[in-house]
Design an enzyme around this catalytic site. Structure first.
Site, PDB file in Angstrom:
ATOM      1  N   LYS A 161      38.582  53.503  51.558  1.00  0.00           N
ATOM      2  CA  LYS A 161      38.097  54.519  51.839  1.00  0.00           C
ATOM      3  C   LYS A 161      39.318  54.877  52.096  1.00  0.00           C
ATOM      4  O   LYS A 161      40.515  53.974  52.408  1.00  0.00           O
ATOM      5  CB  LYS A 161      37.327  54.834  53.351  1.00  0.00           C
ATOM      6  CG  LYS A 161      37.719  55.570  53.384  1.00  0.00           C
ATOM      7  CD  LYS A 161      36.332  56.269  54.393  1.00  0.00           C
ATOM      8  CE  LYS A 161      36.761  56.215  55.938  1.00  0.00           C
ATOM      9  NZ  LYS A 161      35.109  56.507  56.708  1.00  0.00           N
ATOM     10  N   TRP A 170      27.591  49.004  56.567  1.00  0.00           N
ATOM     11  CA  TRP A 170      27.707  48.176  56.045  1.00  0.00           C
ATOM     12  C   TRP A 170      27.348  46.623  55.480  1.00  0.00           C
ATOM     13  O   TRP A 170      26.990  47.092  54.381  1.00  0.00           O
ATOM     14  CB  TRP A 170      29.620  48.411  54.907  1.00  0.00           C
ATOM     15  CG  TRP A 170      29.774  49.783  54.574  1.00  0.00           C
ATOM     16  CD1 TRP A 170      28.910  50.548  54.637  1.00  0.00           C
ATOM     17  CD2 TRP A 170      30.634  50.185  53.979  1.00  0.00           C
ATOM     18  NE1 TRP A 170      29.878  51.973  54.267  1.00  0.00           N
ATOM     19  CE2 TRP A 170      31.131  50.885  53.542  1.00  0.00           C
ATOM     20  CE3 TRP A 170      31.515  49.776  52.957  1.00  0.00           C
ATOM     21  CZ2 TRP A 170      31.335  52.284  52.171  1.00  0.00           C
ATOM     22  CZ3 TRP A 170      32.581  49.862  52.290  1.00  0.00           C
ATOM     23  CH2 TRP A 170      32.739  51.449  51.780  1.00  0.00           C
ATOM     24  N   ASP A 178      36.106  42.045  61.667  1.00  0.00           N
ATOM     25  CA  ASP A 178      36.548  42.931  62.799  1.00  0.00           C
ATOM     26  C   ASP A 178      37.531  42.800  63.815  1.00  0.00           C
ATOM     27  O   ASP A 178      37.798  41.647  63.971  1.00  0.00           O
ATOM     28  CB  ASP A 178      35.689  44.324  62.622  1.00  0.00           C
ATOM     29  CG  ASP A 178      35.499  45.557  63.252  1.00  0.00           C
ATOM     30  OD1 ASP A 178      35.665  46.143  62.569  1.00  0.00           O
ATOM     31  OD2 ASP A 178      36.342  46.058  64.575  1.00  0.00           O
ATOM     32  N   ASP A 192      42.498  40.237  62.957  1.00  0.00           N
ATOM     33  CA  ASP A 192      43.071  41.210  62.448  1.00  0.00           C
ATOM     34  C   ASP A 192      42.994  40.334  61.048  1.00  0.00           C
ATOM     35  O   ASP A 192      43.600  38.898  60.767  1.00  0.00           O
ATOM     36  CB  ASP A 192      44.592  41.587  62.795  1.00  0.00           C
ATOM     37  CG  ASP A 192      45.477  42.876  62.538  1.00  0.00           C
ATOM     38  OD1 ASP A 192      45.142  42.562  61.449  1.00  0.00           O
ATOM     39  OD2 ASP A 192      46.756  42.694  63.259  1.00  0.00           O
ATOM     40  N   ASP A 223      35.625  49.987  54.973  1.00  0.00           N
ATOM     41  CA  ASP A 223      35.191  50.988  54.989  1.00  0.00           C
ATOM     42  C   ASP A 223      36.452  51.615  56.249  1.00  0.00           C
ATOM     43  O   ASP A 223      35.994  52.822  57.101  1.00  0.00           O
ATOM     44  CB  ASP A 223      33.286  51.443  56.089  1.00  0.00           C
ATOM     45  CG  ASP A 223      33.150  52.944  55.172  1.00  0.00           C
ATOM     46  OD1 ASP A 223      34.131  53.822  54.922  1.00  0.00           O
ATOM     47  OD2 ASP A 223      32.264  53.774  56.907  1.00  0.00           O
TER      48      ASP A 223
END
Length: 263
Positions: free
Chosen positions: A158, A50, A68, A88, A118
């Site tokens: 998502k 992405w 991430d 986090d 996502d």
């Protein structure tokens, strides 16, 4: 080979790190998320598919932050400013690091134009459990988005379809002008995934249906009265300059609202 599997081969041929890159392309084509020069935060960004698409679409004037717990390999020769945050997303220290990168907002909200996610939970094969975990991830991403997004900003995440979807949408809707469900063609036919696209973050002090007291400070070119509620502009129909009236908020936009006097 099915058309859905074909996305995997296309990703390999075209240099994308994951087939999910085509989902973001389609989401952007549908909902207009990644405009030139926008500041974008990608939550759960590894392996970076992405981020590749976002970097292509926001261009050299844009800023892209990938977040991430895992290490994200650097993008090759990106046009925009690209930064990576390992941490986090729910931790204050991670959000502080994002803010250090993107700076502070000049407006009433945060410094970010778009937050995308996502993320998916580790799958158990138990439909209800996987759905519930995906809803939890979206709620976490939504909390980050409301903290970082500027007025008018967008959020896309998502989620797996299921019994808690309506409640999730109902919780997100008050913070945006509207929320829609989008199922990209690149999603596998067997998947229950869909994407919630929330457009135009609302940061003003009023929401649709609120009744507030408003003093009309001026009359606009269209004949509506202009009032301020905590420095937020409210256009009121059928009033005169100098009146103080109770009004019902009919429609809310990121930077102003429309109202009518309460009869």
């Amino acid at each position: 080979m099915s058309g859905k599997d074909d996305y995997y081969n296309r990703a390999k041929q075209e240099g994308y790190r994951a087939r999910s890159a085509y989902k973001l392309q389609q989401l952007d084509d549908t909902a207009g998320l990644l405009g030139e020069g926008r500041t974008v935060v990608d939550l759960g960004a590894a392996p970076g598919g992405w981020m590749q698409v976002a970097a292509e679409r926001i261009g050299e004037r844009g800023t892209l932050v990938g977040v991430d717990r895992q290490t994200i390999d650097d993008l090759e020769d990106p046009e925009p400013t690209v930064e990576y945050v390992r941490g986090d997303m729910t931790e204050d220290s991670t959000k502080d690091e994002i803010r250090e990168i993107v700076g502070e907002s000049d407006g009433s909200g945060g410094p970010v134009d778009v937050v995308i996610s996502d993320m998916a939970p580790n799958m158990t094969g138990q439909y209800d459990l996987d759905h519930a975990r995906s809803v939890h991830l979206v709620r976490q991403a939504f909390e980050v988005a409301t903290d970082l997004l500027d007025a008018g900003g967008d959020f896309c995440a998502k989620v797996f379809d299921g019994q808690d979807l309506d409640d999730l949408i109902a919780d997100i809707e008050p913070e945006f002008e509207y929320v829609r469900e989008v199922r990209p063609d690149a999603s596998r036919d067997s998947s229950s995934e869909l994407y919630l696209v929330a457009k135009h973050r609302l940061t003003g002090p009023v929401r649709e249906g609120d009744i507030v007291e408003a003093t009309i400070e001026d009359i606009g070119e269209e004949g509506d009265g202009i009032a301020k509620v905590e420095n937020f502009t409210v256009f009121v129909s059928g009033v005169e300059d100098g009146e103080t009236v109770e009004v019902r908020i009919d429609d809310v936009k990121p930077r102003y609202a429309f109202a009518e006097p309460v009869e």
